[in-house]
Design a protein around this motif. Structure first.
Motif, PDB file in Angstrom:
ATOM      1  N   ALA A 209      42.507  87.163  15.387  1.00  0.00           N
ATOM      2  CA  ALA A 209      41.149  87.056  14.961  1.00  0.00           C
ATOM      3  C   ALA A 209      40.292  87.458  16.144  1.00  0.00           C
ATOM      4  CB  ALA A 209      40.957  85.658  14.466  1.00  0.00           C
ATOM      5  N   MET A 210      40.645  86.822  17.386  1.00  0.00           N
ATOM      6  CA  MET A 210      39.626  87.356  18.629  1.00  0.00           C
ATOM      7  C   MET A 210      39.651  88.811  18.746  1.00  0.00           C
ATOM      8  SD  MET A 210      40.355  84.343  21.367  1.00  0.00           S
ATOM      9  CE  MET A 210      42.054  84.441  21.826  1.00  0.00           C
ATOM     10  N   ARG A 211      40.734  89.620  18.711  1.00  0.00           N
ATOM     11  CA  ARG A 211      40.700  90.933  18.872  1.00  0.00           C
ATOM     12  C   ARG A 211      39.895  91.516  17.528  1.00  0.00           C
ATOM     13  NH1 ARG A 211      45.714  93.767  21.024  1.00  0.00           N
ATOM     14  NH2 ARG A 211      46.785  92.287  22.471  1.00  0.00           N
ATOM     15  N   ALA A 212      39.937  91.033  16.244  1.00  0.00           N
ATOM     16  CA  ALA A 212      39.164  91.458  15.207  1.00  0.00           C
ATOM     17  C   ALA A 212      37.755  91.192  15.595  1.00  0.00           C
ATOM     18  CB  ALA A 212      39.698  90.961  14.037  1.00  0.00           C
ATOM     19  N   SER A 213      37.433  90.173  16.191  1.00  0.00           N
ATOM     20  CA  SER A 213      35.795  89.750  16.297  1.00  0.00           C
ATOM     21  C   SER A 213      35.289  90.596  17.394  1.00  0.00           C
ATOM     22  CB  SER A 213      35.905  88.204  16.732  1.00  0.00           C
ATOM     23  OG  SER A 213      36.380  87.318  15.604  1.00  0.00           O
ATOM     24  N   LYS A 214      36.244  90.693  18.426  1.00  0.00           N
ATOM     25  CA  LYS A 214      35.693  91.869  19.533  1.00  0.00           C
ATOM     26  C   LYS A 214      35.629  93.444  18.870  1.00  0.00           C
ATOM     27  CE  LYS A 214      36.492  92.846  24.297  1.00  0.00           C
ATOM     28  NZ  LYS A 214      37.331  92.796  25.353  1.00  0.00           N
ATOM     29  N   ASP A 215      36.373  93.627  18.031  1.00  0.00           N
ATOM     30  CA  ASP A 215      36.168  94.956  17.520  1.00  0.00           C
ATOM     31  C   ASP A 215      34.881  95.008  16.446  1.00  0.00           C
ATOM     32  OD1 ASP A 215      38.298  96.170  18.628  1.00  0.00           O
ATOM     33  OD2 ASP A 215      39.721  95.923  16.890  1.00  0.00           O
ATOM     34  N   TYR A 232      31.098  98.197   6.770  1.00  0.00           N
ATOM     35  CA  TYR A 232      32.101  97.950   8.008  1.00  0.00           C
ATOM     36  C   TYR A 232      32.474  96.484   7.910  1.00  0.00           C
ATOM     37  CZ  TYR A 232      34.460  97.305  12.518  1.00  0.00           C
ATOM     38  OH  TYR A 232      35.288  96.969  13.345  1.00  0.00           O
ATOM     39  N   CYS A 233      31.290  95.650   7.889  1.00  0.00           N
ATOM     40  CA  CYS A 233      31.443  94.085   8.045  1.00  0.00           C
ATOM     41  C   CYS A 233      32.150  93.736   6.671  1.00  0.00           C
ATOM     42  CB  CYS A 233      30.083  93.397   8.154  1.00  0.00           C
ATOM     43  SG  CYS A 233      29.289  93.849   9.534  1.00  0.00           S
ATOM     44  N   GLU A 234      31.809  93.871   5.501  1.00  0.00           N
ATOM     45  CA  GLU A 234      32.741  93.793   4.422  1.00  0.00           C
ATOM     46  C   GLU A 234      33.878  93.997   4.260  1.00  0.00           C
ATOM     47  OE1 GLU A 234      28.588  94.587   1.531  1.00  0.00           O
ATOM     48  OE2 GLU A 234      30.346  96.112   1.432  1.00  0.00           O
ATOM     49  N   ASN A 235      34.370  95.201   4.857  1.00  0.00           N
ATOM     50  CA  ASN A 235      35.720  95.472   5.222  1.00  0.00           C
ATOM     51  C   ASN A 235      36.481  94.687   6.030  1.00  0.00           C
ATOM     52  OD1 ASN A 235      36.528  97.808   3.335  1.00  0.00           O
ATOM     53  ND2 ASN A 235      34.547  98.475   4.017  1.00  0.00           N
ATOM     54  N   ALA A 238      37.423  91.203   4.551  1.00  0.00           N
ATOM     55  CA  ALA A 238      38.451  91.506   3.695  1.00  0.00           C
ATOM     56  C   ALA A 238      39.829  91.654   4.204  1.00  0.00           C
ATOM     57  CB  ALA A 238      38.262  92.607   2.678  1.00  0.00           C
ATOM     58  N   ARG A 239      39.873  92.451   5.411  1.00  0.00           N
ATOM     59  CA  ARG A 239      41.095  92.849   6.119  1.00  0.00           C
ATOM     60  C   ARG A 239      41.494  91.542   6.801  1.00  0.00           C
ATOM     61  NH1 ARG A 239      38.366  97.331   7.720  1.00  0.00           N
ATOM     62  NH2 ARG A 239      37.778  96.467   9.728  1.00  0.00           N
ATOM     63  N   ILE A 240      40.632  90.679   7.426  1.00  0.00           N
ATOM     64  CA  ILE A 240      41.231  89.554   8.358  1.00  0.00           C
ATOM     65  C   ILE A 240      41.747  88.397   7.155  1.00  0.00           C
ATOM     66  CG2 ILE A 240      38.998  88.311   8.670  1.00  0.00           C
ATOM     67  CD1 ILE A 240      41.526  88.902  11.259  1.00  0.00           C
ATOM     68  N   ARG A 241      40.995  88.433   6.059  1.00  0.00           N
ATOM     69  CA  ARG A 241      41.314  87.198   5.113  1.00  0.00           C
ATOM     70  C   ARG A 241      42.938  87.622   4.430  1.00  0.00           C
ATOM     71  NH1 ARG A 241      36.033  86.717   1.338  1.00  0.00           N
ATOM     72  NH2 ARG A 241      34.848  85.337   2.624  1.00  0.00           N
ATOM     73  N   VAL A 242      43.421  88.830   4.413  1.00  0.00           N
ATOM     74  CA  VAL A 242      44.694  89.055   4.043  1.00  0.00           C
ATOM     75  C   VAL A 242      45.556  89.163   5.064  1.00  0.00           C
ATOM     76  CG1 VAL A 242      43.744  90.164   1.879  1.00  0.00           C
ATOM     77  CG2 VAL A 242      44.088  91.650   3.675  1.00  0.00           C
ATOM     78  N   SER A 243      45.129  89.113   6.250  1.00  0.00           N
ATOM     79  CA  SER A 243      46.132  89.621   7.309  1.00  0.00           C
ATOM     80  C   SER A 243      47.148  88.209   7.390  1.00  0.00           C
ATOM     81  CB  SER A 243      45.398  89.688   8.677  1.00  0.00           C
ATOM     82  OG  SER A 243      44.726  88.404   9.280  1.00  0.00           O
ATOM     83  N   GLY A 246      45.063  85.401   9.277  1.00  0.00           N
ATOM     84  CA  GLY A 246      44.237  84.861   8.413  1.00  0.00           C
ATOM     85  C   GLY A 246      44.744  83.989   7.369  1.00  0.00           C
ATOM     86  N   GLN A 247      45.845  84.389   6.830  1.00  0.00           N
ATOM     87  CA  GLN A 247      46.378  83.674   5.715  1.00  0.00           C
ATOM     88  C   GLN A 247      46.976  82.311   6.268  1.00  0.00           C
ATOM     89  OE1 GLN A 247      46.924  84.509   2.000  1.00  0.00           O
ATOM     90  NE2 GLN A 247      45.018  85.304   2.630  1.00  0.00           N
ATOM     91  N   GLU A 248      47.555  82.522   7.583  1.00  0.00           N
ATOM     92  CA  GLU A 248      48.234  81.161   7.970  1.00  0.00           C
ATOM     93  C   GLU A 248      47.024  80.223   8.324  1.00  0.00           C
ATOM     94  OE1 GLU A 248      50.038  78.235  10.315  1.00  0.00           O
ATOM     95  OE2 GLU A 248      50.648  79.533   8.735  1.00  0.00           O
ATOM     96  N   GLY A 249      45.883  80.803   8.844  1.00  0.00           N
ATOM     97  CA  GLY A 249      44.718  79.943   9.312  1.00  0.00           C
ATOM     98  C   GLY A 249      44.078  79.168   8.194  1.00  0.00           C
TER      99      GLY A 249
END
Length: 268
Positions: A209-215, A232-235, A238-243, A246-249
């Protein structure tokens, strides 16, 4: 990991690395060798998927006194094209640090002059001692902070960058915090303790999530609203929720337990 003459790259078992500038007898001043070794070290960090974040520090009394005098003397004797090659090497270092996939934290004590402000500005976050001394000193010796200027402007804003680049005034840690170069400044005696607290806080967070937030924040830039940015933000969410993380968190939050990246964190 490579052996370095001017640096130390130390990995912590908890999952992060500390990159130490290590020319203590020269106050960690830059030369061509240090710039090249920094580029190599950052490549190694980028290639290591186990690392959550990077801490950038300087050994000894000073973070970095800027450019090495002997190196600058040599540069003065070189022609335009050779100086251009040197500038491109420094630019590669700054851009690689700014684009590093994992979060970066600079820790500043003592002097941070010239190009050292570039390194600090390229990091995502920086903390330092109240009595640290900062200076864009280039104009005092007939030069300009050219390669580092985009990163300094991003860190402290155009108006403050104009002031300090044109006056070469020195300013302390508290002023650096006021203008945004530092996130926080602390009494020098407390700096190492505060570093540990910053490290402990970063270790609570999902590495992915830190890497994704930096991107995400790199794409958002200054926040100008456009249809492309909205998509971009919508995608991104969505990507991080199904990662996997993301699922574990989300499961850990709902089950009121620590997520796996905290529960499995080894202790050094």
């Amino acid at each position: 990991m490579s052996d370095f003459n001017t640096l130390e790259l130390v990995t912590d078992t908890r999952g992060f690395a500390t990159l130490w500038l290590s020319r203590e007898t020269k106050n960690n001043a830059f030369n061509a060798e240090m710039i090249r070794e920094l580029i190599i070290a950052l490549d190694q960090v980028q290639a290591d998927p186990s690392l959550r974040f990077l801490v950038l520090r300087g050994r000894g009394k000073h973070f970095s006194a800027g450019a090495d005098l002997a190196w600058m003397q040599q540069s003065a004797e070189l022609d335009y094209h050779t100086n251009l090659d040197d500038a491109r090497e420094l630019a590669e270092l700054m851009y690689n640090l700014a684009k590093l996939k994992i979060p970066t934290l600079a820790v500043v004590q003592g002097a941070a002059y010239g190009g050292a402000l570039g390194l600090i500005s390229c990091c995502d976050m920086a903390i330092g001692a109240d009595d640290a001394q900062f200076c864009l000193s280039e104009v005092r010796i007939g030069l300009a902070p050219a390669v580092i200027s985009p990163f300094v402007v991003q860190a402290i804003g155009e108006r403050a960058a104009r002031r300090y680049a044109l006056t070469a005034e020195r300013f302390g840690g508290q002023r650096a915090r006021e203008i945004g170069l530092l996130a926080e400044s602390y009494p020098a005696t407390e700096l190492d303790l505060q570093v540990e607290q910053w490290v402990a806080n970063l270790l609570q967070n999902s590495p992915a999530a830190m890497r994704a937030s930096k991107d995400l924040l790199r794409e958002v830039g200054n926040g100008a609203l456009t249809p492309a940015l909205r998509r971009y933000c919508e995608n991104a969410i969505a990507r991080i929720r199904v990662s996997a993380e993301g699922q574990e968190g989300l499961r850990a939050f709902l089950q009121k337990r620590p997520p796996s990246w905290q529960a499995q964190e080894p202790r050094s």
